[in-house]
Design a protein around this motif. Structure first.
Motif, PDB file in Angstrom:
ATOM      1  N   HIS A  27      36.780 -21.730  13.522  1.00  9.92           N
ATOM      2  CA  HIS A  27      37.224 -23.156  13.798  1.00  9.92           C
ATOM      3  C   HIS A  27      37.260 -22.842  15.243  1.00  9.92           C
ATOM      4  CE1 HIS A  27      39.382 -26.739  12.927  1.00  9.92           C
ATOM      5  NE2 HIS A  27      39.628 -26.207  14.166  1.00  9.92           N
ATOM      6  N   TYR A  28      38.018 -22.001  15.808  1.00  9.80           N
ATOM      7  CA  TYR A  28      38.273 -22.547  17.429  1.00  9.80           C
ATOM      8  C   TYR A  28      36.777 -22.071  18.228  1.00  9.80           C
ATOM      9  CZ  TYR A  28      43.153 -22.678  16.597  1.00  9.80           C
ATOM     10  OH  TYR A  28      44.684 -23.848  16.487  1.00  9.80           O
ATOM     11  N   LYS A  29      35.933 -21.247  17.387  1.00 12.18           N
ATOM     12  CA  LYS A  29      34.269 -21.112  18.401  1.00 12.18           C
ATOM     13  C   LYS A  29      34.052 -22.266  17.557  1.00 12.18           C
ATOM     14  CE  LYS A  29      31.294 -16.839  17.726  1.00 12.18           C
ATOM     15  NZ  LYS A  29      30.788 -15.611  17.405  1.00 12.18           N
ATOM     16  N   GLN A  30      33.557 -23.283  16.965  1.00 14.25           N
ATOM     17  CA  GLN A  30      33.230 -24.165  16.747  1.00 14.25           C
ATOM     18  C   GLN A  30      33.892 -25.513  17.748  1.00 14.25           C
ATOM     19  OE1 GLN A  30      33.181 -25.719  12.767  1.00 14.25           O
ATOM     20  NE2 GLN A  30      31.543 -26.934  12.437  1.00 14.25           N
ATOM     21  N   ILE A  31      34.840 -25.668  17.371  1.00  7.61           N
ATOM     22  CA  ILE A  31      34.958 -26.517  18.504  1.00  7.61           C
ATOM     23  C   ILE A  31      34.486 -26.426  20.426  1.00  7.61           C
ATOM     24  CG2 ILE A  31      37.464 -27.299  19.653  1.00  7.61           C
ATOM     25  CD1 ILE A  31      39.018 -26.608  17.200  1.00  7.61           C
ATOM     26  N   ARG A  32      34.584 -24.310  20.507  1.00  9.50           N
ATOM     27  CA  ARG A  32      33.946 -24.550  21.803  1.00  9.50           C
ATOM     28  C   ARG A  32      32.872 -24.966  21.860  1.00  9.50           C
ATOM     29  NH1 ARG A  32      35.269 -21.918  26.861  1.00  9.50           N
ATOM     30  NH2 ARG A  32      37.673 -21.466  25.750  1.00  9.50           N
ATOM     31  N   ALA A  33      32.349 -24.886  20.721  1.00  8.65           N
ATOM     32  CA  ALA A  33      30.533 -24.476  20.975  1.00  8.65           C
ATOM     33  C   ALA A  33      30.111 -26.421  21.306  1.00  8.65           C
ATOM     34  CB  ALA A  33      29.502 -23.840  19.432  1.00  8.65           C
ATOM     35  N   GLU A  34      31.217 -27.250  20.085  1.00  4.37           N
ATOM     36  CA  GLU A  34      30.529 -28.559  19.958  1.00  4.37           C
ATOM     37  C   GLU A  34      31.288 -29.749  22.139  1.00  4.37           C
ATOM     38  OE1 GLU A  34      32.605 -29.797  16.685  1.00  4.37           O
ATOM     39  OE2 GLU A  34      31.193 -29.204  15.667  1.00  4.37           O
ATOM     40  N   TYR A  35      31.931 -28.790  22.209  1.00  4.34           N
ATOM     41  CA  TYR A  35      32.759 -29.259  23.673  1.00  4.34           C
ATOM     42  C   TYR A  35      31.980 -29.057  24.459  1.00  4.34           C
ATOM     43  CZ  TYR A  35      34.742 -27.818  27.998  1.00  4.34           C
ATOM     44  OH  TYR A  35      35.072 -27.562  29.484  1.00  4.34           O
ATOM     45  N   GLU A  36      30.803 -27.836  24.556  1.00  6.02           N
ATOM     46  CA  GLU A  36      30.186 -27.398  25.637  1.00  6.02           C
ATOM     47  C   GLU A  36      29.290 -28.611  25.580  1.00  6.02           C
ATOM     48  OE1 GLU A  36      29.832 -23.321  25.164  1.00  6.02           O
ATOM     49  OE2 GLU A  36      31.586 -23.188  26.079  1.00  6.02           O
ATOM     50  N   THR A  37      28.430 -28.911  23.575  1.00  7.57           N
ATOM     51  CA  THR A  37      27.530 -29.659  23.860  1.00  7.57           C
ATOM     52  C   THR A  37      27.960 -30.978  24.578  1.00  7.57           C
ATOM     53  OG1 THR A  37      27.170 -28.221  22.077  1.00  7.57           O
ATOM     54  CG2 THR A  37      25.846 -30.622  21.989  1.00  7.57           C
ATOM     55  N   VAL A  38      29.188 -31.234  24.058  1.00  2.00           N
ATOM     56  CA  VAL A  38      29.332 -32.882  24.564  1.00  2.00           C
ATOM     57  C   VAL A  38      29.708 -33.380  25.824  1.00  2.00           C
ATOM     58  CG1 VAL A  38      31.508 -34.159  24.461  1.00  2.00           C
ATOM     59  CG2 VAL A  38      30.653 -33.174  21.954  1.00  2.00           C
ATOM     60  N   ALA A  39      29.914 -32.274  26.722  1.00  2.00           N
ATOM     61  CA  ALA A  39      30.021 -31.613  28.435  1.00  2.00           C
ATOM     62  C   ALA A  39      29.191 -32.413  28.680  1.00  2.00           C
ATOM     63  CB  ALA A  39      31.082 -31.031  28.337  1.00  2.00           C
ATOM     64  N   ASN A  40      28.350 -31.337  27.896  1.00  2.00           N
ATOM     65  CA  ASN A  40      26.758 -31.532  28.443  1.00  2.00           C
ATOM     66  C   ASN A  40      26.154 -32.596  28.591  1.00  2.00           C
ATOM     67  OD1 ASN A  40      27.161 -28.716  30.289  1.00  2.00           O
ATOM     68  ND2 ASN A  40      26.564 -28.154  27.520  1.00  2.00           N
ATOM     69  N   GLN A  41      26.156 -33.290  26.988  1.00  2.00           N
ATOM     70  CA  GLN A  41      25.139 -34.711  26.984  1.00  2.00           C
ATOM     71  C   GLN A  41      26.536 -35.957  27.726  1.00  2.00           C
ATOM     72  OE1 GLN A  41      26.672 -35.279  22.479  1.00  2.00           O
ATOM     73  NE2 GLN A  41      24.414 -34.064  22.178  1.00  2.00           N
ATOM     74  N   ILE A  42      27.513 -35.728  28.044  1.00  2.16           N
ATOM     75  CA  ILE A  42      27.998 -36.657  29.324  1.00  2.16           C
ATOM     76  C   ILE A  42      27.826 -36.600  30.297  1.00  2.16           C
ATOM     77  CG2 ILE A  42      30.646 -37.332  30.344  1.00  2.16           C
ATOM     78  CD1 ILE A  42      31.565 -36.832  26.942  1.00  2.16           C
ATOM     79  N   VAL A  43      27.346 -35.012  30.884  1.00  3.09           N
ATOM     80  CA  VAL A  43      26.834 -34.896  32.810  1.00  3.09           C
ATOM     81  C   VAL A  43      25.653 -36.034  32.279  1.00  3.09           C
ATOM     82  CG1 VAL A  43      25.904 -33.747  34.024  1.00  3.09           C
ATOM     83  CG2 VAL A  43      28.315 -32.989  33.237  1.00  3.09           C
ATOM     84  N   ALA A  44      24.289 -35.473  31.627  1.00  3.70           N
ATOM     85  CA  ALA A  44      23.283 -36.145  31.189  1.00  3.70           C
ATOM     86  C   ALA A  44      24.179 -37.265  31.421  1.00  3.70           C
ATOM     87  CB  ALA A  44      22.743 -35.867  30.129  1.00  3.70           C
ATOM     88  N   LYS A  45      24.419 -38.428  30.539  1.00  2.00           N
ATOM     89  CA  LYS A  45      24.312 -39.862  30.661  1.00  2.00           C
ATOM     90  C   LYS A  45      24.622 -40.194  32.433  1.00  2.00           C
ATOM     91  CE  LYS A  45      25.129 -40.125  26.173  1.00  2.00           C
ATOM     92  NZ  LYS A  45      26.374 -40.816  24.405  1.00  2.00           N
ATOM     93  N   ILE A  46      25.911 -39.559  32.919  1.00  2.00           N
ATOM     94  CA  ILE A  46      26.418 -39.732  34.122  1.00  2.00           C
ATOM     95  C   ILE A  46      25.364 -39.845  34.845  1.00  2.00           C
ATOM     96  CG2 ILE A  46      28.040 -38.778  35.721  1.00  2.00           C
ATOM     97  CD1 ILE A  46      29.888 -38.461  34.450  1.00  2.00           C
ATOM     98  N   ASN A  47      24.500 -39.221  34.759  1.00  2.00           N
ATOM     99  CA  ASN A  47      22.794 -38.792  36.296  1.00  2.00           C
ATOM    100  C   ASN A  47      22.568 -39.763  35.495  1.00  2.00           C
ATOM    101  OD1 ASN A  47      24.184 -36.404  37.432  1.00  2.00           O
ATOM    102  ND2 ASN A  47      23.119 -34.988  35.565  1.00  2.00           N
ATOM    103  N   GLU A  48      22.495 -40.267  34.746  1.00  2.00           N
ATOM    104  CA  GLU A  48      21.348 -41.164  34.398  1.00  2.00           C
ATOM    105  C   GLU A  48      21.656 -42.943  34.588  1.00  2.00           C
ATOM    106  OE1 GLU A  48      20.873 -41.459  30.118  1.00  2.00           O
ATOM    107  OE2 GLU A  48      19.538 -39.838  30.550  1.00  2.00           O
ATOM    108  N   LEU A  49      23.406 -42.884  35.266  1.00  2.00           N
ATOM    109  CA  LEU A  49      23.799 -44.154  35.461  1.00  2.00           C
ATOM    110  C   LEU A  49      22.967 -44.927  36.427  1.00  2.00           C
ATOM    111  CD1 LEU A  49      27.792 -43.739  35.416  1.00  2.00           C
ATOM    112  CD2 LEU A  49      26.344 -44.714  34.140  1.00  2.00           C
ATOM    113  N   LYS A  50      22.910 -46.161  36.668  1.00  2.00           N
ATOM    114  CA  LYS A  50      22.063 -46.956  37.376  1.00  2.00           C
ATOM    115  C   LYS A  50      23.212 -47.981  38.011  1.00  2.00           C
ATOM    116  CE  LYS A  50      17.732 -45.552  35.878  1.00  2.00           C
ATOM    117  NZ  LYS A  50      16.202 -45.858  35.742  1.00  2.00           N
TER     118      LYS A  50
END
Length: 89
Positions: free
Chosen positions: A66-89
């Motif tokens: 359960h915690y391993k899955q949460i960590r994997a999803e958290y890392e994915t979400v964090a990377n997606q948010i960073v990508a969205k921040i980089n796309e801000l105009k």
């Protein structure tokens, strides 16, 4: 695996830092929030609430998985948010 306490801290620190990065971006680009930054901050807070509530769930059978899955999803979400921040105009 690291402790649950450390997982909570990591999620809190990283997502909190991402919110700060969005606010700093706002300040350097006109000083006012935009619709895109408001949506992004709301998304970060929603993800934080989701992860913390899932961590606190005591009715899971296999806690390690359960915690391993949460960590994997958290890392994915964090990377997606960073990508969205980089796309801000």
């Amino acid at each position: 695996m690291a402790s649950v306490k450390n997982l909570k801290k990591e999620i809190n620190y990283v997502l909190g830092d991402l919110v700060n990065i969005v606010y700093i971006w706002e300040m350097t680009n006109g000083g006012k929030p935009t619709e895109g930054t408001d949506v992004l901050v709301d998304e970060i807070y929603d993800n934080y609430d989701n992860f913390v509530s899932r961590i606190r769930d005591r009715k899971v059978e296999n806690k390690k998985a359960h915690y391993k899955q949460i960590r994997a999803e958290y890392e994915t979400v964090a990377n997606q948010i960073v990508a969205k921040i980089n796309e801000l105009k």
